[in-house]
Every structure is written in structure tokens, then in C-alpha cells.
Design a protein around this motif. Sequence first.
Motif, mmCIF file in Angstrom:
data_model
loop_
_atom_site.group_PDB
_atom_site.id
_atom_site.type_symbol
_atom_site.label_atom_id
_atom_site.label_comp_id
_atom_site.label_asym_id
_atom_site.label_seq_id
_atom_site.Cartn_x
_atom_site.Cartn_y
_atom_site.Cartn_z
ATOM 1 N N ASP A 185 0.859 -1.180 0.000
ATOM 2 C CA ASP A 185 0.000 0.000 0.000
ATOM 3 C C ASP A 185 0.897 1.232 0.000
ATOM 4 O OD1 ASP A 185 -2.705 -1.116 0.340
ATOM 5 O OD2 ASP A 185 -1.940 -1.797 2.275
ATOM 6 N N TYR A 186 0.492 2.288 -0.702
ATOM 7 C CA TYR A 186 1.323 3.489 -0.725
ATOM 8 C C TYR A 186 0.490 4.756 -0.844
ATOM 9 C CZ TYR A 186 0.765 2.945 -5.808
ATOM 10 O OH TYR A 186 0.253 2.798 -7.073
ATOM 11 N N VAL A 187 1.045 5.830 -0.305
ATOM 12 C CA VAL A 187 0.522 7.182 -0.485
ATOM 13 C C VAL A 187 1.719 8.031 -0.877
ATOM 14 C CG1 VAL A 187 -0.565 9.175 0.593
ATOM 15 C CG2 VAL A 187 -1.295 6.859 1.233
ATOM 16 N N ILE A 188 1.633 8.640 -2.054
ATOM 17 C CA ILE A 188 2.732 9.450 -2.582
ATOM 18 C C ILE A 188 2.237 10.874 -2.797
ATOM 19 C CG2 ILE A 188 4.371 9.759 -4.477
ATOM 20 C CD1 ILE A 188 4.125 6.689 -4.953
ATOM 21 N N GLU A 189 2.986 11.820 -2.268
ATOM 22 C CA GLU A 189 2.684 13.246 -2.453
ATOM 23 C C GLU A 189 3.653 13.809 -3.494
ATOM 24 O OE1 GLU A 189 0.262 14.883 -0.779
ATOM 25 O OE2 GLU A 189 -0.204 13.435 0.797
ATOM 26 N N LEU A 190 3.112 14.492 -4.509
ATOM 27 C CA LEU A 190 3.901 15.108 -5.572
ATOM 28 C C LEU A 190 3.646 16.611 -5.563
ATOM 29 C CD1 LEU A 190 2.735 12.602 -8.325
ATOM 30 C CD2 LEU A 190 4.937 12.542 -7.167
ATOM 31 N N ASP A 191 4.673 17.403 -5.879
ATOM 32 C CA ASP A 191 4.437 18.843 -5.991
ATOM 33 C C ASP A 191 3.805 19.140 -7.354
ATOM 34 O OD1 ASP A 191 6.530 19.004 -7.886
ATOM 35 O OD2 ASP A 191 7.969 19.759 -6.415
ATOM 36 N N SER A 192 3.555 20.394 -7.640
ATOM 37 C CA SER A 192 2.867 20.750 -8.883
ATOM 38 C C SER A 192 3.678 20.421 -10.131
ATOM 39 C CB SER A 192 2.491 22.233 -8.872
ATOM 40 O OG SER A 192 3.659 23.020 -8.748
ATOM 41 N N GLY A 193 5.004 20.253 -9.989
ATOM 42 C CA GLY A 193 5.855 19.854 -11.108
ATOM 43 C C GLY A 193 6.085 18.354 -11.173
ATOM 44 N N TRP A 194 5.370 17.588 -10.373
ATOM 45 C CA TRP A 194 5.402 16.131 -10.306
ATOM 46 C C TRP A 194 6.671 15.574 -9.656
ATOM 47 C CZ3 TRP A 194 1.694 12.381 -11.900
ATOM 48 C CH2 TRP A 194 0.488 12.934 -12.366
ATOM 49 N N ALA A 195 7.445 16.388 -8.966
ATOM 50 C CA ALA A 195 8.570 15.870 -8.182
ATOM 51 C C ALA A 195 8.012 15.259 -6.898
ATOM 52 C CB ALA A 195 9.563 16.972 -7.854
ATOM 53 N N THR A 196 8.558 14.131 -6.489
ATOM 54 C CA THR A 196 8.096 13.467 -5.276
ATOM 55 C C THR A 196 8.481 14.277 -4.045
ATOM 56 O OG1 THR A 196 8.346 11.297 -6.332
ATOM 57 C CG2 THR A 196 8.228 11.340 -3.919
ATOM 58 N N ARG A 197 7.523 14.468 -3.150
ATOM 59 C CA ARG A 197 7.794 15.148 -1.883
ATOM 60 C C ARG A 197 7.741 14.177 -0.705
ATOM 61 N NH1 ARG A 197 8.389 20.545 -2.251
ATOM 62 N NH2 ARG A 197 9.610 20.070 -0.395
ATOM 63 N N SER A 198 6.919 13.125 -0.812
ATOM 64 C CA SER A 198 6.918 12.101 0.234
ATOM 65 C C SER A 198 6.284 10.827 -0.304
ATOM 66 C CB SER A 198 6.158 12.572 1.488
ATOM 67 O OG SER A 198 4.776 12.654 1.235
ATOM 68 N N ALA A 199 6.656 9.728 0.333
ATOM 69 C CA ALA A 199 6.056 8.425 0.014
ATOM 70 C C ALA A 199 5.962 7.635 1.313
ATOM 71 C CB ALA A 199 6.904 7.676 -1.012
ATOM 72 N N ILE B 90 7.601 2.193 5.811
ATOM 73 C CA ILE B 90 8.718 3.094 5.531
ATOM 74 C C ILE B 90 8.156 4.443 5.088
ATOM 75 C CG2 ILE B 90 9.002 2.446 3.109
ATOM 76 C CD1 ILE B 90 12.062 2.634 3.588
ATOM 77 N N VAL B 91 8.875 5.505 5.433
ATOM 78 C CA VAL B 91 8.497 6.857 5.020
ATOM 79 C C VAL B 91 9.702 7.504 4.352
ATOM 80 C CG1 VAL B 91 7.748 9.141 5.771
ATOM 81 C CG2 VAL B 91 6.820 7.091 6.877
ATOM 82 N N LEU B 92 9.509 7.984 3.125
ATOM 83 C CA LEU B 92 10.525 8.748 2.407
ATOM 84 C C LEU B 92 10.039 10.186 2.321
ATOM 85 C CD1 LEU B 92 10.608 5.727 1.175
ATOM 86 C CD2 LEU B 92 12.007 6.773 -0.569
ATOM 87 N N GLU B 93 10.943 11.118 2.549
ATOM 88 C CA GLU B 93 10.622 12.535 2.423
ATOM 89 C C GLU B 93 11.679 13.183 1.546
ATOM 90 O OE1 GLU B 93 8.914 13.842 6.611
ATOM 91 O OE2 GLU B 93 10.770 12.660 6.765
ATOM 92 N N VAL C 253 14.984 8.973 4.839
ATOM 93 C CA VAL C 253 14.297 7.683 4.910
ATOM 94 C C VAL C 253 14.055 7.398 6.387
ATOM 95 C CG1 VAL C 253 14.452 5.213 4.442
ATOM 96 C CG2 VAL C 253 15.354 6.859 2.774
ATOM 97 N N ASP C 254 12.786 7.309 6.748
ATOM 98 C CA ASP C 254 12.401 7.146 8.155
ATOM 99 C C ASP C 254 13.090 8.183 9.041
ATOM 100 O OD1 ASP C 254 10.544 5.139 7.757
ATOM 101 O OD2 ASP C 254 12.002 3.530 8.019
ATOM 102 N N GLY C 255 13.168 9.413 8.541
ATOM 103 C CA GLY C 255 13.712 10.528 9.307
ATOM 104 C C GLY C 255 15.214 10.717 9.226
ATOM 105 N N ALA C 256 15.935 9.732 8.692
ATOM 106 C CA ALA C 256 17.403 9.825 8.612
ATOM 107 C C ALA C 256 17.831 10.298 7.223
ATOM 108 C CB ALA C 256 18.034 8.465 8.902
ATOM 109 N N PRO C 257 18.846 11.173 7.145
ATOM 110 C CA PRO C 257 19.341 11.615 5.833
ATOM 111 C C PRO C 257 19.765 10.410 4.976
ATOM 112 C CG PRO C 257 20.326 12.919 7.580
ATOM 113 C CD PRO C 257 19.601 11.785 8.249
ATOM 114 N N ALA C 258 19.468 10.501 3.674
ATOM 115 C CA ALA C 258 19.776 9.421 2.734
ATOM 116 C C ALA C 258 20.612 9.996 1.596
ATOM 117 C CB ALA C 258 18.487 8.789 2.215
ATOM 118 N N SER C 259 21.893 10.245 1.859
ATOM 119 C CA SER C 259 22.753 10.928 0.895
ATOM 120 C C SER C 259 22.928 10.145 -0.406
ATOM 121 C CB SER C 259 24.113 11.233 1.514
ATOM 122 O OG SER C 259 24.756 10.038 1.912
ATOM 123 N N TRP C 260 22.775 8.818 -0.376
ATOM 124 C CA TRP C 260 22.914 8.022 -1.597
ATOM 125 C C TRP C 260 21.822 8.343 -2.617
ATOM 126 C CZ3 TRP C 260 20.815 6.082 2.862
ATOM 127 C CH2 TRP C 260 19.588 5.449 2.777
#
Length: 194
Positions: free
Chosen positions: A52-66, A79-82, A91-98
Motif C-alpha cells: 500500500d502506498y501514499v505518494i505526495e507530488l508537488d505541482s511539477g510532479w517531483a516526489t515530496r513524500s512516500a 517506511i516513510v521517504l521525504e 528515509v524514516d527521518g534519517a538523511p539518505a545521501s545516496w
Amino acid sequence: MTTFTPPPDTAAWQHLAVRTGFEVVCFRSPPDGYRVEGCTTAVEEGEAWVVDYVIELDSGWATRSARLESRSARARRHIVLEADGAGHWRVDGAPASWLDGCLDVDLESSALTNAFPVHRLRLGVGAASPAPAAFVRAADLAVERLEQHYARLPDDGGRQRYDYAAPVFDVACRLTYDESGLVLDYPGLAIRAA
């Protein structure tokens, strides 16, 4: 520049070959972008799973959260991606530099998410672009960087076509999209059902 009609209220895909299953999504249009709520159920290599997923996109369709939840006989995971819209992720609140430089999320369980870079890039015929993505595995929700590439081809009968490549998976195929920029045919993976 490519233009699209607004997405439909709902869409669905039947998964083929790689897995047996179905994906259904509902689109919402808040004032500042899009909210996509979806679910994929499938059997792959003898294992049944649900994502199951909920994905938020900005007006330019870039992902803002999943926000994702997976369930199988082995485990239940969340899992939560921001994303900040400028290529930085948590990812789950931790920076994901990769994931630095990625603007899209790509779910292994989803045919829908191949619409995000097409909408965001709005390539003209003959144009091409890399579109690295935050790739989320279906079974365990592991998050990886996925290098991928889109090249716009001339339309065929009103359908938009793109040559798509994801070298790490040895995938190179032609994706066909409808007028709203949703995948109609992803060879070997899914076809649009509604």
C-alpha cells in the motif's frame, strides 16, 4: 514541450510475466500538487505480497513524500521517504545521501511511478534525459538509488512513446503512455487495465 491532460480519478494495471497481480491507484489534486493512493497485490516467485502506498507530488510532479506498507507471510513493514524537491531525501527521518539528485520515487511494485519522470521532465520529441530515482523494493521496502533514462520518440496514434533504460536491471524497452501521461504498456511488466 509535452503537455498532458489531468490524471483520471482512478487507474489500474495488470501485472504480467514477472509477477501475477494487480495495481489500483486513486488520484487527488490538492492545490499544491497531487496525492496518489495505491495498492499492489501480487504473487512473485511463489510468494504473495501487498504494498500500500501514499505518494505526495508537488505541482511539477517531483516526489515530496512516500509512505509505504508491505505485508507478506514473512513480515509487515513500513517506511516513510521525504524529499525536499531539490534532490535531498530522508528515509524514516534519517538523511539518505545516496539518493542525492533524485527527484522521483520508483516503486518496484508499481507501473504508475514511471509516470512521474515523464510528467516532471516534459521532454519534447527527440529529447532525452537521465532520471535517477529513489527505488523501493516490493518485498522488504529496501531503498536504493536507481539510474534510469528516458528518451522521447514520435507519438504513435496519439500515444506518447519513450525508450526507457535501467541498466542495473538490464532493462531497455519502449514504454507507451496515454494522453494523461500514465503508462499503457510496460513490456513484460504491466498493461493498463482501467
